[in-house]
Motif scaffolding. Structure first.
Motif, PDB file in Angstrom:
ATOM      1  N   PHE A 123      -4.603   2.782   7.956  1.00 35.39           N
ATOM      2  CA  PHE A 123      -5.224   2.981   6.652  1.00 35.39           C
ATOM      3  C   PHE A 123      -6.651   3.482   6.806  1.00 35.39           C
ATOM      4  O   PHE A 123      -7.315   3.249   7.818  1.00 35.39           O
ATOM      5  CB  PHE A 123      -5.184   1.706   5.798  1.00 35.39           C
ATOM      6  CG  PHE A 123      -5.929   0.526   6.377  1.00 35.39           C
ATOM      7  CD1 PHE A 123      -7.292   0.345   6.146  1.00 35.39           C
ATOM      8  CD2 PHE A 123      -5.261  -0.414   7.150  1.00 35.39           C
ATOM      9  CE1 PHE A 123      -7.968  -0.746   6.665  1.00 35.39           C
ATOM     10  CE2 PHE A 123      -5.927  -1.512   7.680  1.00 35.39           C
ATOM     11  CZ  PHE A 123      -7.289  -1.674   7.436  1.00 35.39           C
ATOM     12  N   SER A 124      -7.092   4.200   5.782  1.00 38.69           N
ATOM     13  CA  SER A 124      -8.497   4.553   5.616  1.00 38.69           C
ATOM     14  C   SER A 124      -9.099   3.623   4.588  1.00 38.69           C
ATOM     15  O   SER A 124      -8.413   3.153   3.670  1.00 38.69           O
ATOM     16  CB  SER A 124      -8.656   5.997   5.154  1.00 38.69           C
ATOM     17  OG  SER A 124      -8.191   6.903   6.123  1.00 38.69           O
TER      18      SER A 124
ATOM     19  N   ASP B 133       0.511   4.155  -1.489  1.00 39.35           N
ATOM     20  CA  ASP B 133      -0.287   5.361  -1.230  1.00 39.35           C
ATOM     21  C   ASP B 133      -1.749   4.967  -1.117  1.00 39.35           C
ATOM     22  O   ASP B 133      -2.377   5.098  -0.074  1.00 39.35           O
ATOM     23  CB  ASP B 133      -0.078   6.373  -2.356  1.00 39.35           C
ATOM     24  CG  ASP B 133      -0.824   7.673  -2.105  1.00 39.35           C
ATOM     25  OD1 ASP B 133      -1.258   7.902  -0.951  1.00 39.35           O
ATOM     26  OD2 ASP B 133      -0.963   8.459  -3.053  1.00 39.35           O
ATOM     27  N   GLU B 134      -2.300   4.439  -2.218  1.00 38.10           N
ATOM     28  CA  GLU B 134      -3.668   3.964  -2.201  1.00 38.10           C
ATOM     29  C   GLU B 134      -3.831   2.869  -3.238  1.00 38.10           C
ATOM     30  O   GLU B 134      -3.044   2.759  -4.186  1.00 38.10           O
ATOM     31  CB  GLU B 134      -4.646   5.101  -2.463  1.00 38.10           C
ATOM     32  CG  GLU B 134      -4.408   5.902  -3.726  1.00 38.10           C
ATOM     33  CD  GLU B 134      -5.317   7.119  -3.798  1.00 38.10           C
ATOM     34  OE1 GLU B 134      -6.535   6.936  -3.992  1.00 38.10           O
ATOM     35  OE2 GLU B 134      -4.799   8.232  -3.649  1.00 38.10           O
TER      36      GLU B 134
ATOM     37  N   HIS C 258     -11.630   0.915  -1.528  1.00 42.75           N
ATOM     38  CA  HIS C 258     -10.523   1.847  -1.694  1.00 42.75           C
ATOM     39  C   HIS C 258      -9.773   1.979  -0.374  1.00 42.75           C
ATOM     40  O   HIS C 258     -10.374   2.293   0.669  1.00 42.75           O
ATOM     41  CB  HIS C 258     -11.075   3.206  -2.134  1.00 42.75           C
ATOM     42  CG  HIS C 258     -10.035   4.217  -2.434  1.00 42.75           C
ATOM     43  ND1 HIS C 258     -10.144   5.541  -2.069  1.00 42.75           N
ATOM     44  CD2 HIS C 258      -8.834   4.117  -3.079  1.00 42.75           C
ATOM     45  CE1 HIS C 258      -9.089   6.201  -2.475  1.00 42.75           C
ATOM     46  NE2 HIS C 258      -8.275   5.367  -3.091  1.00 42.75           N
ATOM     47  N   LEU C 259      -8.471   1.724  -0.388  1.00 44.98           N
ATOM     48  CA  LEU C 259      -7.629   1.841   0.795  1.00 44.98           C
ATOM     49  C   LEU C 259      -6.592   2.939   0.580  1.00 44.98           C
ATOM     50  O   LEU C 259      -6.005   3.042  -0.503  1.00 44.98           O
ATOM     51  CB  LEU C 259      -6.913   0.533   1.112  1.00 44.98           C
ATOM     52  CG  LEU C 259      -7.793  -0.662   1.476  1.00 44.98           C
ATOM     53  CD1 LEU C 259      -7.918  -1.579   0.269  1.00 44.98           C
ATOM     54  CD2 LEU C 259      -7.232  -1.423   2.659  1.00 44.98           C
ATOM     55  N   ILE C 260      -6.372   3.735   1.621  1.00 47.42           N
ATOM     56  CA  ILE C 260      -5.359   4.790   1.610  1.00 47.42           C
ATOM     57  C   ILE C 260      -4.451   4.585   2.824  1.00 47.42           C
ATOM     58  O   ILE C 260      -4.940   4.460   3.950  1.00 47.42           O
ATOM     59  CB  ILE C 260      -5.993   6.188   1.672  1.00 47.42           C
ATOM     60  CG1 ILE C 260      -6.931   6.409   0.484  1.00 47.42           C
ATOM     61  CG2 ILE C 260      -4.911   7.268   1.697  1.00 47.42           C
ATOM     62  CD1 ILE C 260      -7.702   7.710   0.548  1.00 47.42           C
ATOM     63  N   ARG C 261      -3.149   4.562   2.596  1.00 52.84           N
ATOM     64  CA  ARG C 261      -2.208   4.387   3.702  1.00 52.84           C
ATOM     65  C   ARG C 261      -2.159   5.651   4.557  1.00 52.84           C
ATOM     66  O   ARG C 261      -2.173   6.772   4.045  1.00 52.84           O
ATOM     67  CB  ARG C 261      -0.814   4.052   3.170  1.00 52.84           C
ATOM     68  CG  ARG C 261       0.214   3.791   4.265  1.00 52.84           C
ATOM     69  CD  ARG C 261       1.457   3.125   3.707  1.00 52.84           C
ATOM     70  NE  ARG C 261       2.114   3.921   2.692  1.00 52.84           N
ATOM     71  CZ  ARG C 261       3.070   4.817   2.930  1.00 52.84           C
ATOM     72  NH1 ARG C 261       3.465   5.057   4.177  1.00 52.84           N
ATOM     73  NH2 ARG C 261       3.613   5.483   1.935  1.00 52.84           N
ATOM     74  N   ARG C 262      -2.078   5.453   5.875  1.00 52.67           N
ATOM     75  CA  ARG C 262      -1.975   6.558   6.822  1.00 52.67           C
ATOM     76  C   ARG C 262      -0.729   6.395   7.685  1.00 52.67           C
ATOM     77  O   ARG C 262      -0.295   5.275   7.969  1.00 52.67           O
ATOM     78  CB  ARG C 262      -3.218   6.612   7.710  1.00 52.67           C
ATOM     79  CG  ARG C 262      -4.529   6.790   6.952  1.00 52.67           C
ATOM     80  CD  ARG C 262      -4.569   8.098   6.183  1.00 52.67           C
ATOM     81  NE  ARG C 262      -5.853   8.292   5.476  1.00 52.67           N
ATOM     82  CZ  ARG C 262      -6.100   9.282   4.649  1.00 52.67           C
ATOM     83  NH1 ARG C 262      -5.170  10.196   4.386  1.00 52.67           N
ATOM     84  NH2 ARG C 262      -7.281   9.384   4.048  1.00 52.67           N
TER      85      ARG C 262
ATOM     86  N   LEU D 123       0.861  -1.183   0.000  1.00 47.19           N
ATOM     87  CA  LEU D 123       0.000   0.000   0.000  1.00 47.19           C
ATOM     88  C   LEU D 123       0.902   1.238   0.000  1.00 47.19           C
ATOM     89  O   LEU D 123       1.099   1.889   1.019  1.00 47.19           O
ATOM     90  CB  LEU D 123      -0.930  -0.035   1.211  1.00 47.19           C
ATOM     91  CG  LEU D 123      -1.997   1.066   1.323  1.00 47.19           C
ATOM     92  CD1 LEU D 123      -2.850   1.159   0.073  1.00 47.19           C
ATOM     93  CD2 LEU D 123      -2.869   0.832   2.555  1.00 47.19           C
TER      94      LEU D 123
ATOM     95  N   THR E 158      -7.167  -0.062  -4.840  1.00 47.38           N
ATOM     96  CA  THR E 158      -8.554  -0.511  -4.809  1.00 47.38           C
ATOM     97  C   THR E 158      -8.596  -2.005  -5.070  1.00 47.38           C
ATOM     98  O   THR E 158      -7.964  -2.498  -6.011  1.00 47.38           O
ATOM     99  CB  THR E 158      -9.398   0.239  -5.856  1.00 47.38           C
ATOM    100  OG1 THR E 158      -9.360   1.641  -5.573  1.00 47.38           O
ATOM    101  CG2 THR E 158     -10.841  -0.233  -5.827  1.00 47.38           C
TER     102      THR E 158
END
Length: 254
Positions: free
Chosen positions: A138-139, A107-108, A115-119, A105, A110
């Motif tokens: 992640f979001s 950055d992001e 949809h996943l976004i790294r935090r 992951l 699918t």
């Protein structure tokens, strides 16, 4: 949305038509060494059989390679062809365990419309950060589904607060056992978890996990609930599930 706390950080999430397994730790009770001399780890048994945990799983997320987030039993039992999302930098190690569909992951990404976004996450502060190594949160969102922010193994610090403010998630999942390493906090404790409740939007539910499974923890479920009660956090906003418990969740404004 259905969320099951298996044990510690291991979650099974039914979301937007897919079933996601997060940070699988399947080790038997007392199968790993103690961190503090208080007890071998994990301190409790799995509440359900591994076959039941793995049933229907469409993909796996591994936030980092600490044994309580991806242990030897999970490495052996999880089907090697399942998509496995990981922190950038861990993909070669995970491939070396035999997994064939490893997706860092960066950055992001699918998967199946999800949809996943790294935090960012800080697994401690000061000198302990280098010892703990890199982690991620992640979001997650999908059309028609509640939005989620899974903080992972992190203390509460500015990027976590910024993510909450910038995304206004329907659900936040915190690791709230107050674990310490070299007497330094490496995940959220009761005070920081309550602060998450305060900075989160009114519609957001907070689910606190990662408690009562490892011997370097300092906060129990009862400790967290008592602290939340004394600081006027409503029980419908802060949920503290037991191992094996299944939560059926909607946003508070749904």
């Amino acid at each position: 949305m259905k969320l099951q706390l298996v044990r510690n950080a291991t979650l099974k999430l039914d979301y937007a038509g897919a079933t996601i397994l997060i940070d699988p730790d399947f080790g038997p009770k007392h199968s790993r060494p103690s961190f503090t001399g208080r007890s071998p780890n994990p301190m409790v048994d799995l509440p359900v059989p591994t076959e039941e945990i793995l049933a229907g799983v469409d993909f796996v997320v591994v936030s980092h390679l600490h044994s309580d987030h991806f242990d030897e039993v999970a490495k052996d039992l999880i089907p090697k062809d399942l998509p496995l999302v990981c922190r950038p930098g861990d993909e070669e190690s995970i491939r070396s365990f035999g997994f064939s569909d490893v997706r860092p992951l960066d950055d992001e990404l699918t998967i199946d419309g999800i949809h996943l976004i790294r935090r960012e996450g800080n697994h401690g502060s000061g000198p302990v950060l280098a010892k703990m190594g890199e982690v991620m949160g992640f979001s997650i969102d999908a059309v028609g589904a509640p939005s989620i922010y899974w903080t992972g193994d992190t203390i509460l610090y500015a990027p976590v607060i910024s993510t909450i403010a910038g995304t206004a998630p329907d659900l936040i999942i915190t690791h709230s056992c107050g674990a310490k390493w070299d007497d330094i906090l490496i995940v959220m404790d009761a005070e920081q978890t309550v602060e998450v409740c305060r900075v989160a939007p009114e519609h957001t539910r907070i689910v606190a996990v990662h408690m009562e499974a490892l011997d370097h923890a300092t906060v129990s479920r009862n400790d967290l609930q008592t602290y939340a009660n004394t600081h006027d956090i409503a029980k419908h906003r802060l949920l503290i599930p037991e191992d094996g418990e299944v939560l059926l969740l909607t946003a508070l404004n749904a």
